[in-house]
Design a protein around this motif. Sequence first.
Motif, PDB file in Angstrom:
ATOM      1  N   GLY A 164      15.172  -3.580   9.657  1.00  0.00           N
ATOM      2  CA  GLY A 164      13.469  -4.505   9.638  1.00  0.00           C
ATOM      3  C   GLY A 164      12.873  -5.086   8.806  1.00  0.00           C
ATOM      4  O   GLY A 164      13.565  -4.833   7.481  1.00  0.00           O
ATOM      5  N   PRO A 165      11.825  -4.736   7.982  1.00  0.00           N
ATOM      6  CA  PRO A 165      11.320  -5.593   7.102  1.00  0.00           C
ATOM      7  C   PRO A 165      11.110  -4.182   5.408  1.00  0.00           C
ATOM      8  O   PRO A 165      11.075  -3.275   6.084  1.00  0.00           O
ATOM      9  CB  PRO A 165      10.082  -5.536   7.128  1.00  0.00           C
ATOM     10  CG  PRO A 165       9.290  -5.782   8.152  1.00  0.00           C
ATOM     11  CD  PRO A 165      10.513  -5.652   9.432  1.00  0.00           C
ATOM     12  N   TRP A 166      11.397  -4.586   5.096  1.00  0.00           N
ATOM     13  CA  TRP A 166      11.447  -3.042   3.352  1.00  0.00           C
ATOM     14  C   TRP A 166      10.649  -3.437   3.448  1.00  0.00           C
ATOM     15  O   TRP A 166      10.191  -4.643   2.389  1.00  0.00           O
ATOM     16  CB  TRP A 166      12.680  -3.218   2.536  1.00  0.00           C
ATOM     17  CG  TRP A 166      12.174  -2.723   1.219  1.00  0.00           C
ATOM     18  CD1 TRP A 166      12.399  -1.501   1.288  1.00  0.00           C
ATOM     19  CD2 TRP A 166      12.191  -3.399   0.017  1.00  0.00           C
ATOM     20  NE1 TRP A 166      11.982  -0.782   0.101  1.00  0.00           N
ATOM     21  CE2 TRP A 166      11.658  -2.288  -1.132  1.00  0.00           C
ATOM     22  CE3 TRP A 166      12.088  -5.142  -0.574  1.00  0.00           C
ATOM     23  CZ2 TRP A 166      11.696  -2.550  -1.822  1.00  0.00           C
ATOM     24  CZ3 TRP A 166      11.936  -5.333  -1.746  1.00  0.00           C
ATOM     25  CH2 TRP A 166      11.636  -3.984  -3.038  1.00  0.00           C
ATOM     26  N   VAL A 167       9.357  -2.980   2.578  1.00  0.00           N
ATOM     27  CA  VAL A 167       8.259  -2.602   2.501  1.00  0.00           C
ATOM     28  C   VAL A 167       7.315  -1.879   0.841  1.00  0.00           C
ATOM     29  O   VAL A 167       8.204  -0.233   0.779  1.00  0.00           O
ATOM     30  CB  VAL A 167       7.318  -1.834   3.239  1.00  0.00           C
ATOM     31  CG1 VAL A 167       5.512  -2.291   2.423  1.00  0.00           C
ATOM     32  CG2 VAL A 167       6.755  -2.575   5.338  1.00  0.00           C
ATOM     33  N   PHE A 168       7.417  -2.919  -0.263  1.00  0.00           N
ATOM     34  CA  PHE A 168       7.382  -2.194  -1.608  1.00  0.00           C
ATOM     35  C   PHE A 168       6.277  -1.328  -1.454  1.00  0.00           C
ATOM     36  O   PHE A 168       5.025  -1.739  -1.487  1.00  0.00           O
ATOM     37  CB  PHE A 168       8.200  -3.169  -2.553  1.00  0.00           C
ATOM     38  CG  PHE A 168       7.767  -2.893  -4.015  1.00  0.00           C
ATOM     39  CD1 PHE A 168       8.628  -2.064  -4.415  1.00  0.00           C
ATOM     40  CD2 PHE A 168       6.142  -3.512  -4.728  1.00  0.00           C
ATOM     41  CE1 PHE A 168       8.803  -1.519  -5.777  1.00  0.00           C
ATOM     42  CE2 PHE A 168       6.602  -2.815  -6.156  1.00  0.00           C
ATOM     43  CZ  PHE A 168       7.189  -1.855  -6.080  1.00  0.00           C
ATOM     44  N   CYS A 169       6.538  -0.095  -2.110  1.00  0.00           N
ATOM     45  CA  CYS A 169       4.971   0.754  -2.979  1.00  0.00           C
ATOM     46  C   CYS A 169       5.250   0.910  -4.105  1.00  0.00           C
ATOM     47  O   CYS A 169       4.066   1.498  -4.303  1.00  0.00           O
ATOM     48  CB  CYS A 169       5.031   1.885  -1.568  1.00  0.00           C
ATOM     49  SG  CYS A 169       4.926   1.399   0.114  1.00  0.00           S
ATOM     50  N   GLY A 170       6.486   0.937  -5.056  1.00  0.00           N
ATOM     51  CA  GLY A 170       6.227   1.169  -5.864  1.00  0.00           C
ATOM     52  C   GLY A 170       5.992   2.750  -6.243  1.00  0.00           C
ATOM     53  O   GLY A 170       6.592   3.377  -6.844  1.00  0.00           O
ATOM     54  N   PHE A 171       6.275   3.618  -4.822  1.00  0.00           N
ATOM     55  CA  PHE A 171       7.041   4.373  -5.120  1.00  0.00           C
ATOM     56  C   PHE A 171       7.473   5.683  -3.810  1.00  0.00           C
ATOM     57  O   PHE A 171       7.486   4.527  -3.198  1.00  0.00           O
ATOM     58  CB  PHE A 171       5.450   5.442  -4.957  1.00  0.00           C
ATOM     59  CG  PHE A 171       4.304   5.333  -3.825  1.00  0.00           C
ATOM     60  CD1 PHE A 171       4.888   5.674  -2.594  1.00  0.00           C
ATOM     61  CD2 PHE A 171       3.323   4.660  -4.231  1.00  0.00           C
ATOM     62  CE1 PHE A 171       3.584   5.541  -1.653  1.00  0.00           C
ATOM     63  CE2 PHE A 171       2.417   4.466  -3.132  1.00  0.00           C
ATOM     64  CZ  PHE A 171       2.346   4.398  -2.541  1.00  0.00           C
ATOM     65  N   ARG A 172       8.763   6.833  -3.624  1.00  0.00           N
ATOM     66  CA  ARG A 172       8.743   7.396  -2.493  1.00  0.00           C
ATOM     67  C   ARG A 172       7.279   7.852  -2.076  1.00  0.00           C
ATOM     68  O   ARG A 172       6.822   8.400  -2.643  1.00  0.00           O
ATOM     69  CB  ARG A 172       9.383   8.226  -3.231  1.00  0.00           C
ATOM     70  CG  ARG A 172      10.597   8.942  -1.619  1.00  0.00           C
ATOM     71  CD  ARG A 172      11.463   9.652  -2.488  1.00  0.00           C
ATOM     72  NE  ARG A 172      11.027  10.951  -2.817  1.00  0.00           N
ATOM     73  CZ  ARG A 172      11.614  11.239  -3.749  1.00  0.00           C
ATOM     74  NH1 ARG A 172      12.876  11.074  -4.129  1.00  0.00           N
ATOM     75  NH2 ARG A 172      10.802  12.685  -4.637  1.00  0.00           N
ATOM     76  N   PRO A 173       6.937   7.366  -0.282  1.00  0.00           N
ATOM     77  CA  PRO A 173       6.085   7.707  -0.475  1.00  0.00           C
ATOM     78  C   PRO A 173       6.363   8.868   0.560  1.00  0.00           C
ATOM     79  O   PRO A 173       7.360  10.053   0.965  1.00  0.00           O
ATOM     80  CB  PRO A 173       6.270   6.501   1.031  1.00  0.00           C
ATOM     81  CG  PRO A 173       7.340   5.817   1.059  1.00  0.00           C
ATOM     82  CD  PRO A 173       7.974   6.790   0.365  1.00  0.00           C
ATOM     83  N   SER A 174       5.156   9.828   0.763  1.00  0.00           N
ATOM     84  CA  SER A 174       5.255  11.407   1.607  1.00  0.00           C
ATOM     85  C   SER A 174       4.987  11.320   2.687  1.00  0.00           C
ATOM     86  O   SER A 174       4.596  11.809   3.715  1.00  0.00           O
ATOM     87  CB  SER A 174       3.999  12.255   0.814  1.00  0.00           C
ATOM     88  OG  SER A 174       3.006  11.943   0.496  1.00  0.00           O
ATOM     89  N   PHE A 175       4.022  10.318   2.831  1.00  0.00           N
ATOM     90  CA  PHE A 175       3.194   9.928   4.316  1.00  0.00           C
ATOM     91  C   PHE A 175       2.858   8.612   4.561  1.00  0.00           C
ATOM     92  O   PHE A 175       2.334   7.511   3.616  1.00  0.00           O
ATOM     93  CB  PHE A 175       1.479  10.464   4.106  1.00  0.00           C
ATOM     94  CG  PHE A 175       0.631   9.765   5.081  1.00  0.00           C
ATOM     95  CD1 PHE A 175       0.354  10.839   6.507  1.00  0.00           C
ATOM     96  CD2 PHE A 175      -0.705   9.065   5.115  1.00  0.00           C
ATOM     97  CE1 PHE A 175      -0.700  10.956   7.196  1.00  0.00           C
ATOM     98  CE2 PHE A 175      -0.805   8.230   5.889  1.00  0.00           C
ATOM     99  CZ  PHE A 175      -1.617   9.127   7.062  1.00  0.00           C
TER     100      PHE A 175
END
Length: 266
Positions: A164-175
Amino acid sequence: SVGSSGLVNANSETYASWCWKMGTAFSNDASATSVGSIDSSGSINTTAGQSIISWTGSGSAATIAHGLGAQPQVVFVKNRDDTASWNVYTVVGGGGKGLFLNENNGFDTDSSYFNGGTASTTTFPVGTANTANGSSDDMIAYCFADVKGYSRISSFVGNADTDGPWVFCGFRPSFVLIKNTAASEHWRLYDNKRDSHNHMYHVIYGNDSGVEATTDNASEEIDFLSTGFKIRSSAQQLNGSGHTIFFMAFAEAPLVNSKNVPNNAR
């Protein structure tokens, strides 16, 4: 702190909570500031791009000051006096479309929730619906803007593939909160405390009173990465073909920290 109710503190049961720190008191006199059309007050944290805002509903289309100084990407609105659904404003829907946090419905285009409007750096719109701006009712809103390295609120388009899609956030998520806006699917909540390693499949449904999903199920799987998250499911709820999938993510660690050290994957 919690009380003795079984809803929050039953003996030997396991609980999860997600908490956001606000801070500075906020008050807006709309007639004096010319910001918004209804007086509002609450608590804001402009550094984190989030605020809690209360007002007395008018039953008419209006704008409410949010105090962020940036455009909120999502606003959760609740009528505190009446039995009513949670209305969710998001720019993903172009402002005029609404979601319901306690329901699994896709986008509703009824303009009575948010008056077909768009939030600005100073206000968000509400319409005539009792759920969004009930006449003489106490209303509450939780507003969130994007903050680089801390929060990312946007959408991606599903491909119905296990890759599936890779979704860029600019950080490693915690939530991460995920909702398919094009179908009747649950609001899915993932976090790094209930799943400390990939892949992640312990899911709580925000709109449902059921227990946590704990079975390793391919229809629920995502990975938290150093720069965002990756969908590992072909299922419609996370990755419907051509569907717009809303997400709301908060950081465990930024891509590069204050000492310019890159963040690692899990």
